[in-house]
Design a protein around this motif. Structure first.
Motif, PDB file in Angstrom:
ATOM      1  N   MET A  11       0.685  -1.259   0.015  1.00 48.19           N
ATOM      2  CA  MET A  11      -0.057   0.011   0.041  1.00 48.19           C
ATOM      3  C   MET A  11       0.922   1.321  -0.026  1.00 48.19           C
ATOM      4  O   MET A  11       1.576   1.168   0.786  1.00 48.19           O
ATOM      5  CB  MET A  11      -1.034   0.080   1.213  1.00 48.19           C
ATOM      6  N   ALA A  12       0.643   2.093  -0.864  1.00 45.74           N
ATOM      7  CA  ALA A  12       1.103   3.414  -0.883  1.00 45.74           C
ATOM      8  C   ALA A  12       0.279   4.563  -0.048  1.00 45.74           C
ATOM      9  O   ALA A  12      -0.857   4.164  -0.062  1.00 45.74           O
ATOM     10  CB  ALA A  12       1.578   4.054  -2.341  1.00 45.74           C
ATOM     11  N   ASP A  13       0.992   5.623   0.379  1.00 44.62           N
ATOM     12  CA  ASP A  13       0.033   6.662   1.044  1.00 44.62           C
ATOM     13  C   ASP A  13      -0.159   7.742   0.383  1.00 44.62           C
ATOM     14  O   ASP A  13       0.596   8.367  -0.254  1.00 44.62           O
ATOM     15  CB  ASP A  13       0.619   6.866   2.324  1.00 44.62           C
ATOM     16  N   GLN A  14      -1.489   7.870  -0.180  1.00 44.23           N
ATOM     17  CA  GLN A  14      -2.110   9.240  -0.735  1.00 44.23           C
ATOM     18  C   GLN A  14      -1.539   9.146  -2.078  1.00 44.23           C
ATOM     19  O   GLN A  14      -1.408  10.353  -2.775  1.00 44.23           O
ATOM     20  CB  GLN A  14      -1.409  10.298  -0.065  1.00 44.23           C
ATOM     21  N   LEU A  15      -1.559   8.163  -2.716  1.00 42.17           N
ATOM     22  CA  LEU A  15      -1.472   8.049  -4.501  1.00 42.17           C
ATOM     23  C   LEU A  15      -2.530   7.947  -4.971  1.00 42.17           C
ATOM     24  O   LEU A  15      -3.347   6.845  -4.916  1.00 42.17           O
ATOM     25  CB  LEU A  15      -0.255   6.705  -4.408  1.00 42.17           C
ATOM     26  N   ARG A  16      -2.673   8.987  -6.093  1.00 40.52           N
ATOM     27  CA  ARG A  16      -3.749   8.956  -6.813  1.00 40.52           C
ATOM     28  C   ARG A  16      -3.636   7.761  -8.098  1.00 40.52           C
ATOM     29  O   ARG A  16      -2.531   7.550  -8.412  1.00 40.52           O
ATOM     30  CB  ARG A  16      -3.818  10.161  -7.510  1.00 40.52           C
ATOM     31  N   MET A 219      10.915 -15.125   6.918  1.00 41.28           N
ATOM     32  CA  MET A 219       9.591 -15.913   7.283  1.00 41.28           C
ATOM     33  C   MET A 219      10.184 -17.379   6.857  1.00 41.28           C
ATOM     34  O   MET A 219      10.927 -17.560   6.268  1.00 41.28           O
ATOM     35  CB  MET A 219       8.662 -15.456   6.190  1.00 41.28           C
ATOM     36  N   GLY A 220       9.598 -18.333   7.753  1.00 42.14           N
ATOM     37  CA  GLY A 220       9.765 -19.631   7.432  1.00 42.14           C
ATOM     38  C   GLY A 220       8.856 -20.114   6.477  1.00 42.14           C
ATOM     39  O   GLY A 220       8.314 -19.684   5.609  1.00 42.14           O
ATOM     40  N   ASP A 221       8.530 -21.407   6.750  1.00 40.98           N
ATOM     41  CA  ASP A 221       7.701 -22.308   5.774  1.00 40.98           C
ATOM     42  C   ASP A 221       6.170 -22.068   6.021  1.00 40.98           C
ATOM     43  O   ASP A 221       5.375 -22.287   5.075  1.00 40.98           O
ATOM     44  CB  ASP A 221       8.037 -23.620   5.972  1.00 40.98           C
ATOM     45  N   GLN A 222       5.844 -21.258   6.996  1.00 37.30           N
ATOM     46  CA  GLN A 222       4.380 -21.074   7.043  1.00 37.30           C
ATOM     47  C   GLN A 222       3.800 -20.116   6.305  1.00 37.30           C
ATOM     48  O   GLN A 222       4.595 -18.923   6.106  1.00 37.30           O
ATOM     49  CB  GLN A 222       4.235 -20.446   8.580  1.00 37.30           C
ATOM     50  N   PRO A 223       2.652 -20.176   5.515  1.00 38.77           N
ATOM     51  CA  PRO A 223       2.338 -19.055   4.760  1.00 38.77           C
ATOM     52  C   PRO A 223       2.252 -17.872   5.379  1.00 38.77           C
ATOM     53  O   PRO A 223       1.818 -17.500   6.714  1.00 38.77           O
ATOM     54  CB  PRO A 223       0.907 -19.616   4.351  1.00 38.77           C
ATOM     55  N   TRP A 224       2.621 -16.693   4.613  1.00 35.36           N
ATOM     56  CA  TRP A 224       2.654 -15.337   5.189  1.00 35.36           C
ATOM     57  C   TRP A 224       1.730 -14.367   4.749  1.00 35.36           C
ATOM     58  O   TRP A 224       1.524 -14.308   3.428  1.00 35.36           O
ATOM     59  CB  TRP A 224       3.917 -14.897   5.513  1.00 35.36           C
ATOM     60  N   CYS A 225       1.128 -13.304   5.385  1.00 31.88           N
ATOM     61  CA  CYS A 225       0.706 -12.129   4.524  1.00 31.88           C
ATOM     62  C   CYS A 225       1.626 -10.904   5.327  1.00 31.88           C
ATOM     63  O   CYS A 225       1.539 -10.510   6.461  1.00 31.88           O
ATOM     64  CB  CYS A 225      -0.839 -11.973   4.989  1.00 31.88           C
ATOM     65  N   ILE A 226       2.390 -10.344   4.499  1.00 35.82           N
ATOM     66  CA  ILE A 226       3.165  -9.255   4.659  1.00 35.82           C
ATOM     67  C   ILE A 226       2.627  -7.914   4.351  1.00 35.82           C
ATOM     68  O   ILE A 226       2.408  -7.923   2.888  1.00 35.82           O
ATOM     69  CB  ILE A 226       4.841  -9.472   4.214  1.00 35.82           C
ATOM     70  N   HIS A 227       2.207  -6.977   5.097  1.00 42.95           N
ATOM     71  CA  HIS A 227       1.821  -5.849   4.600  1.00 42.95           C
ATOM     72  C   HIS A 227       2.874  -4.700   4.575  1.00 42.95           C
ATOM     73  O   HIS A 227       3.401  -4.187   5.876  1.00 42.95           O
ATOM     74  CB  HIS A 227       0.500  -5.340   5.807  1.00 42.95           C
ATOM     75  N   LEU A 228       3.328  -4.564   3.585  1.00 43.69           N
ATOM     76  CA  LEU A 228       4.240  -3.464   3.103  1.00 43.69           C
ATOM     77  C   LEU A 228       3.764  -2.124   2.968  1.00 43.69           C
ATOM     78  O   LEU A 228       3.079  -1.836   1.805  1.00 43.69           O
ATOM     79  CB  LEU A 228       5.381  -3.943   2.115  1.00 43.69           C
ATOM     80  N   SER A 229       3.796  -1.235   3.595  1.00 43.01           N
ATOM     81  CA  SER A 229       2.833  -0.144   3.695  1.00 43.01           C
ATOM     82  C   SER A 229       3.684   0.962   3.602  1.00 43.01           C
ATOM     83  O   SER A 229       4.366   1.679   4.593  1.00 43.01           O
ATOM     84  CB  SER A 229       2.096   0.143   4.567  1.00 43.01           C
ATOM     85  N   TYR A 230       4.122   1.530   2.457  1.00 43.49           N
ATOM     86  CA  TYR A 230       4.865   2.814   2.107  1.00 43.49           C
ATOM     87  C   TYR A 230       4.458   3.820   2.586  1.00 43.49           C
ATOM     88  O   TYR A 230       3.143   4.496   2.843  1.00 43.49           O
ATOM     89  CB  TYR A 230       5.259   2.978   0.726  1.00 43.49           C
TER      90      TYR A 230
END
Length: 538
Positions: A11-16, A219-230
């Motif tokens: 997610m970017a912040d304030q991106l049109r 992260m190991g072998d477990q499924p992950w959800c990484i929220h990269l929030s710029y």
């Protein structure tokens, strides 16, 4: 695929939306996001649920409208009993991890009443929107904020380790410039044409990219959800060299605005125009260099996404990772005589959305564009369905987008976006009480209405007037469409918001009082037999 797909949620912040080349910007080239769109699905009509960071993000993290979760203002705590992204994904086997910004504010009062310790494992998840925090970086640590908040930020520690001096290096180096030998805060719009004092490789966007790659490697072998929030391209509108000078006045598009908007009959719209930030962005000498700096920040973001995508390729992760790119809301940048965001024209609420689904059934639709009406609250049910959970859980108000990724359809006639202007000075000028300051945009296939309680709405024909320059709310020829949108708003606002019971269970309980032993109104045994037979035969 051997296991559930990972989820990289960017997610970017304030991106049109229209400040990416894949969305049509003629001067700002974003080849890495263009490439992402070429291997996924790009959504042309994705709408945020609010036009400001906190409420919009709380809707994303809960999958619920602002009206439902209640955090309608920036820095309004999200209720501790709301289920967030981690609450939905952890039971499906996912780790949910944050790198960057959430704008989350914890409901410490509610947690205290429930005896939830914010320092505990459970409490930290409640306080951080359901995420494990690999690196939480909010982006603005002001001088008057508590010192421990500023000094405790990972990024400020990083800057000090890299040799940047001062009590608050984030502000003094990253969000400041030098003009004629003097340090000037990036809060001053005069700073926009100058380079930030920080070296580009140490600025916010590369820093978060590198932290995200570190997080992926951890992260190991477990499924992950990484929220990269710029953090960027959110203000302060200051870019590091060389990005500060990549664009000039010839690259900046004209503001979308008309003289008629200055004499609007909508007092709320007029109030937003009177704000200081709007007056500044209405001055071309101010607006043009600020927009050029904004474009530089977007270009830097795209370049860093290229670094991130290369790292994913090198690790063989593209084959088993759902990638989502979006923003929390947009930015007016002078359109409609407004600065910032907060009102509900398209520049503020239409967001970019690109999704790359690694599953084979989506291969035939890579590079396609979906014109379906979608919302930011649709992302969480999409993740839940991908993880083999129930995307129609009663706590989720969005719709899974997985069908659209493989050529299917979803059912939605209208999108809804909200804003609460209670903290705006002009609210007092209008004599509006604090409980009458919620405005809602209702967006349909062609028409859009911005409803402002106590005042006439704004009504736009997005097909013939995509710039939203002609308000048709009082046009007699538009009376029927106005009535339709007002009815849609009422239906949306008044619908039941059950969160602990599914519609299916409500259906099973419908008209079963007698069967369940509640013989209310039964006069004798014959009536009881008839009532039981009626319920059994329904």
């Amino acid at each position: 695929m051997a296991c559930k797909p990972n989820i990289l949620f960017i997610m970017a912040d304030q991106l049109r939306a229209d400040y990416l080349s894949c969305y049509g910007h003629p001067a700002l080239k974003t080849p890495n996001l263009d490439w992402l769109a070429s291997i996924g699905v790009r959504f042309s009509r994705a709408y945020a649920q609010s036009a400001v960071c906190g409420p919009a993000r709380m809707s994303v993290y809960t999958g619920r409208y602002v009206l439902s979760h209640g955090a309608s203002l920036n820095d309004t705590p999200l209720r501790q009993d709301e289920w967030t992204i981690g609450d939905h994904l952890r039971p499906l086997g996912y780790r949910t991890v944050l790198v960057g910004k959430t704008h989350m504010r914890a409901d410490l009062e509610g947690m205290g009443k429930r005896k939830i310790d914010p320092a505990s494992v459970e409490g930290s998840l409640v306080a951080e929107a359901g995420f494990e925090t690999y690196s939480r970086e909010e982006g603005i640590y002001l001088d008057h904020w508590p010192a421990e908040k500023r000094f405790g930020a990972d990024y400020n520690r990083y800057l000090r380790d890299r040799g940047y001096s001062g009590a608050n290096p984030w502000h003094e180096w990253v969000n400041s410039v030098e003009i004629d030998g003097e340090v000037v805060s990036g809060w001053m719009l005069e700073a926009s044409p100058y380079p930030a004092r920080v070296r580009e490789e140490d600025s916010e966007t590369p820093y978060l990219t590198n932290r995200a790659i570190e997080c992926i490697d951890a992260m190991g072998d477990q499924p992950w959800c990484i929220h990269l929030s710029y953090i960027k391209p959110h203000w302060p509108y200051v870019a590091p060299a060389p990005y500060h000078g990549l664009f000039n006045a010839n690259d900046v598009l004209p503001a979308v605005r008309s003289a008629d908007e200055r004499v609007t009959q909508n007092p709320v719209f007029a109030g937003f125009q009177r704000r200081r930030v709007s007056r500044s962005f209405s001055d071309e000498k101010v607006r043009v260099p600020v927009v050029a700096a904004y474009m530089g920040l977007v270009k830097q973001l795209d370049d860093q996404l290229g670094v991130l995508f290369a790292a994913l390729k090198a690790r063989g992760l593209f084959e088993n990772t759902l990638i989502v790119f979006t923003s929390d809301h947009g930015d007016y940048l002078g359109d409609h005589w407004l600065g910032e965001k907060e009102f509900l024209h398209e520049p503020a609420i239409r967001v970019p959305l690109i999704i790359v689904d690694p599953r084979e059934q989506t291969d035939a639709f890579r590079g396609s564009v979906s014109h379906a009406l979608v919302e930011s609250i649709d992302l969480l049910p999409t993740f839940v369905e991908l993880g083999e959970g129930d995307p129609e859980h009663p706590r989720l108000e969005g719709i899974s987008l997985l069908p659209l990724l493989s050529g299917g359809t979803i059912e939605r006639r209208y999108s809804f976006c909200e804003y609460d202007y209670a903290t705006m000075r002009f609210r007092r000028e209008l004599g509006q009480p604090i409980d009458k300051t919620g405005i809602v945009a209702v967006v349909g296939a062609r028409w859009k209405m911005i409803a402002c309680p106590g005042f006439e709405p704004l009504l736009f024909d997005l097909e013939n007037d995509p710039g939203e320059l002609e308000n048709r709310s009082l046009d007699p020829q538009c009376a029927a469409i106005r009535n339709e949108l007002e009815a849609a708003l009422i239906d949306w606002a008044l619908r039941p918001r059950r969160v602990t019971e599914s519609d299916e269970n409500v259906e099973r309980r419908t008209d079963t009082q007698v069967t369940r032993g509640i013989k209310l109104g039964i006069r004798n045994a014959n009536e009881l037999a008839v009532a039981l037979a009626e319920e059994a035969g329904q």
